[in-house]
Design an enzyme around this catalytic site. Structure first.
Site, PDB file in Angstrom:
ATOM      1  N   GLN A  72      20.140  -7.299   5.479  1.00 21.54           N
ATOM      2  CA  GLN A  72      20.276  -8.511   4.669  1.00 21.54           C
ATOM      3  C   GLN A  72      20.100  -8.091   3.209  1.00 21.54           C
ATOM      4  OE1 GLN A  72      17.196 -11.470   5.067  1.00 21.54           O
ATOM      5  NE2 GLN A  72      18.561 -13.159   4.512  1.00 21.54           N
ATOM      6  N   GLY A  77      17.023 -16.740   2.846  1.00 23.59           N
ATOM      7  CA  GLY A  77      16.399 -17.650   3.795  1.00 23.59           C
ATOM      8  C   GLY A  77      16.587 -17.222   5.236  1.00 23.59           C
ATOM      9  N   ASP A 102       6.472 -10.478  11.590  1.00 24.80           N
ATOM     10  CA  ASP A 102       5.094 -10.451  11.094  1.00 24.80           C
ATOM     11  C   ASP A 102       4.165 -11.292  11.970  1.00 24.80           C
ATOM     12  OD1 ASP A 102       5.891 -13.005  10.465  1.00 24.80           O
ATOM     13  OD2 ASP A 102       5.531 -12.847   8.310  1.00 24.80           O
ATOM     14  N   ASN A 227       0.900 -13.120   6.117  1.00 21.84           N
ATOM     15  CA  ASN A 227       1.526 -13.162   4.795  1.00 21.84           C
ATOM     16  C   ASN A 227       0.677 -12.516   3.709  1.00 21.84           C
ATOM     17  OD1 ASN A 227       3.992 -14.589   5.399  1.00 21.84           O
ATOM     18  ND2 ASN A 227       2.713 -16.386   5.792  1.00 21.84           N
ATOM     19  N   LYS A 350     -11.502  24.533  14.152  1.00 16.90           N
ATOM     20  CA  LYS A 350     -10.133  24.167  13.765  1.00 16.90           C
ATOM     21  C   LYS A 350      -9.143  25.128  14.403  1.00 16.90           C
ATOM     22  CE  LYS A 350      -8.166  25.738  10.141  1.00 16.90           C
ATOM     23  NZ  LYS A 350      -6.867  26.251  10.675  1.00 16.90           N
ATOM     24  N   HIS A 362     -24.977  25.666  17.005  1.00 17.74           N
ATOM     25  CA  HIS A 362     -25.409  25.116  15.725  1.00 17.74           C
ATOM     26  C   HIS A 362     -24.825  25.877  14.547  1.00 17.74           C
ATOM     27  CE1 HIS A 362     -28.924  26.126  18.437  1.00 17.74           C
ATOM     28  NE2 HIS A 362     -28.509  27.314  18.069  1.00 17.74           N
TER      29      HIS A 362
END
EC number: 2.7.7.23
Length: 458
Positions: A72, A77, A102, A227, A350, A362
């Site tokens: 659109q 509208g 939404d 909204n 990691k 630890h």
């Protein structure tokens, strides 16, 4: 009868005050549009068309593969938004659902009931309505003396009496498809907004004697259209309650549901216990009989049965059966813990794999490492894997013993049953069964302490 759907996702969402298109704002870890599309998919839709506009390419990039869309270019509208789907739908026989992108709280069950009601009433149009505690801002449902729907009046066009009506239009409809597209050619912009209102087709149908039905929602929360950020937080809270309720009835214990944040795609097994102030995000799998204690955060990870996560962060990692981490541990992306691994307090891992029964109790950092079974890391051990430009790998074989405060300078290999002495800086490979000592020899200088500033006498 064939079922079709048009999902309206073209709006900018000015009140969100965000560069992100409104429908892409997330609720429980998934965009509002994704929630709507999931609910729509649960009612066996033959063809689903998404209307995109503002930041169209960003919205299109999130759509499931194969989803049809129409751009659109001008937002004129809701009536105009639906009308531009004519090339894809206007000639189809069946019923078309029109729903806003939404409205993340609406369920597939509700949409299925709406279709059933529409077909049972043999209606040309069926409006999903709700009784609002505060109807301000919503279009009102105007009924005639026979309680039939006469029209929908938008808030800005309503008179004082119409504003007092509490039955509101939720913005979700089902139409006879061909009747819808014919009526859309007749609507005008003669209203306070100067837009093409989709709701004007109701009056057009009414004037020619076609049946207009209204199906009232049982749960008003489902009607929430987002909204602004306030409504977004309301949607988040409602969705969280739903998610938590579902897990609890399926056998998961949530000590404090009000402070437990679980995304919509998370899977959790029975007998798992989750304490307060826990966040579980993304595509996370948690098995049975897992303990997750206060303050933990888990994201896009697999945590298998009989594991424990104590006050720790787990990101894009996998914990195998019976492993445990924490308190205050951090599993970073790419970490894999095999069965019965123990990762204790203030340990960071990691991009590493730890074999069965390995322990890092630890104050340890393990990065880019492949570690065998039943390896022990003493306190203060680190793998020095980064030279300022490149990352390097460390390999540690089964049953190795890494002494406290060892610094392992990658890349290198530590063999099976090898031992590094406490305080060592390991710069070369260590063979199987070897003892590595990489520290200076201790020297005691007798009496020298008397000359040092700290000395306080006998």
């Amino acid at each position: 009868m064939n079922k079709f759907a048009i999902v309206l996702a073209a709006g900018k969402g000015t009140r969100m005050k965000s560069a992100l298109p409104k429908v892409l704002h997330q609720v429980a870890g998934k965009s509002m549009l994704a929630h709507v599309l999931k609910s729509v998919s649960e009612v066996e839709i033959a063809k689903n068309v998404v209307i995109v506009g503002h930041e169209a390419d960003r919205v299109i990039a999130t759509l499931p593969k194969g989803t049809q869309f129409v751009k659109q270019v001008e937002q004129l509208g809701t009536g105009h938004a639906v009308r531009i789907a004519a090339d894809l739908l206007a000639n189809e026989e069946g019923a078309t659902l029109v729903i806003a992108g939404d409205t993340p709280l609406i369920t597939g069950e509700t949409l299925g009931a709406l279709f059933d009601y529409h077909f049972a009433q043999k209606a040309t149009a069926t409006i999903l309505t709700a009784i609002a505690p505060n109807p301000t801002g919503y279009g009102r449902i105007i009924r005639d003396e026979k309680d039939s729907v006469e029209k929908i009046v938008e808030q800005k066009d309503a008179n004082a009496f119409e504003k007092s009506i509490t039955e509101i239009n939720t913005g979700t409809y089902i139409f006879d498809n061909k009747s819808l597209f014919k009526a859309l050619t007749e609507i005008t912009t003669d209203n306070a907004q100067g837009e093409y209102y989709l709701t004007d087709v109701i009056e057009i149908f009414k004037k020619v004697g076609q049946t207009i039905a209204a199906h009232i929602l049982d749960d008003f929360d489902e009607s929430l259209g987002v909204n602004d950020r306030v409504a977004l937080s309301q949607a988040e809270a409602t969705m969280r309650k739903r998610i938590n309720h579902e897990h609890m009835v399926n056998g998961v214990t949530l000590i404090d549901p009000a402070t437990t944040y679980i995304d919509s795609e998370v899977t959790i097994g029975a007998e798992t216990v989750i304490e307060a102030n826990v966040t579980i995000k993304g595509n996370t799998f948690i098995g049975k009989n897992v303990l997750i204690t206060n303050g933990s955060r888990i994201e896009n990870s697999e945590i298998h049965s009989n594991c424990e996560v104590r006050n720790s962060t787990v990101e894009e990692s996998r914990m195998s059966v019976g492993s445990n981490v924490g308190p205050y541990a951090h599993l970073r992306p790419g970490t894999v813990l095999s069965e019965e691994v123990h990762v204790g307090n203030f340990v960071e891992i990691k991009g590493s794999t730890l074999g069965k029964g390995t322990k890092a109790g630890h104050l340890t950092y393990i990065g880019n490492a492949t570690v065998g079974e039943k390896v022990n890391f003493g306190a203060g051990t680190i793998t020095a894997n980064f030279d300022g430009k490149n990352k390097f790998n460390t390999e540690i074989d089964d049953f190795a013993f890494i002494g406290s405060n060892s610094t392992i300078i990658a890349p290198l290999h530590i063999g099976k049953n090898a031992l590094t002495a406490a305080g060592s800086v390991v710069t070369e490979d260590v063979p199987d069964e070897a003892v590595e000592i990489g520290r200076g020899k201790q020297v005691n200088k007798l009496g020298r302490a008397k000359k040092m500033p700290h000395y306080r006498g006998q």
